[in-house]
Design a protein around this motif. Structure first.
Motif, PDB file in Angstrom:
ATOM      1  N   GLU A   9       0.970  -1.319   0.141  1.00 32.96           N
ATOM      2  CA  GLU A   9      -0.248   0.059   0.020  1.00 32.96           C
ATOM      3  C   GLU A   9       0.832   1.326  -0.153  1.00 32.96           C
ATOM      4  O   GLU A   9       0.562   2.289  -0.610  1.00 32.96           O
ATOM      5  N   LEU A  10       1.971   1.270   0.929  1.00 33.79           N
ATOM      6  CA  LEU A  10       2.811   2.374   0.780  1.00 33.79           C
ATOM      7  C   LEU A  10       3.556   2.837  -0.667  1.00 33.79           C
ATOM      8  O   LEU A  10       3.569   3.904  -1.022  1.00 33.79           O
ATOM      9  N   ARG A  12       2.549   1.565  -3.421  1.00 31.66           N
ATOM     10  CA  ARG A  12       1.362   1.838  -4.521  1.00 31.66           C
ATOM     11  C   ARG A  12       0.992   3.366  -4.325  1.00 31.66           C
ATOM     12  O   ARG A  12       0.789   3.978  -5.521  1.00 31.66           O
ATOM     13  N   ASP A  13       0.744   3.852  -3.154  1.00 29.97           N
ATOM     14  CA  ASP A  13       0.619   5.219  -2.888  1.00 29.97           C
ATOM     15  C   ASP A  13       1.753   6.392  -3.299  1.00 29.97           C
ATOM     16  O   ASP A  13       1.255   7.403  -3.762  1.00 29.97           O
ATOM     17  N   ASN A  14       2.910   5.659  -3.425  1.00 29.68           N
ATOM     18  CA  ASN A  14       4.114   6.600  -4.031  1.00 29.68           C
ATOM     19  C   ASN A  14       4.502   6.405  -5.241  1.00 29.68           C
ATOM     20  O   ASN A  14       5.463   6.917  -5.827  1.00 29.68           O
TER      21      ASN A  14
END
Length: 117
Positions: A9-10, A12-14
């Motif tokens: 998730e981290l 993907r968010d970046n």
């Protein structure tokens, strides 16, 4: 951060996003992904996997493009966002992925059990 789902998730968010050429699937091919990412994708039969592999394409590529776009693996998200994996149609985000995030994606891929999509 202690679990792979949080790391995914981290990352993907970046990873920046951009609009592709409609109908393009130049980046869609057999790729490997973590078992955590694979668990988020629809299950395909062995026959479907074999057919996609024989065409050197992704089992989740449909007639209108990626059928799992929102859940696509990190390696698919990285394509076109880094000078090391440029889009052949010159599509790209306004700002390329931060090199540290790209490094973290490759480290995650190298350090997790990868399965063929």
């Amino acid at each position: 951060m202690n679990n792979n789902l949080e790391i995914i998730e981290l990352l993907r968010d970046n990873i920046p996003t951009f609009e592709c050429v409609k109908g393009c699937h130049d980046c869609c091919g057999p790729v490997t992904t973590s078992s955590e990412e694979m668990s988020r994708l629809p299950v395909k039969t062995d026959a479907e996997h074999d057919a996609a592999l024989s065409e050197l394409t992704c089992v989740h590529l449909g007639p209108n493009g990626c059928e799992v776009y929102e859940e696509r693996p990190l390696i698919c998200r990285l394509y076109g966002t880094t000078p090391q994996m440029l889009c052949p149609n010159n599509c790209r985000p306004d700002q390329m992925v931060d090199p540290e995030i790209e490094k973290q994606v490759h480290e995650f891929i190298a350090n997790t059990r990868q399965v063929l999509v």
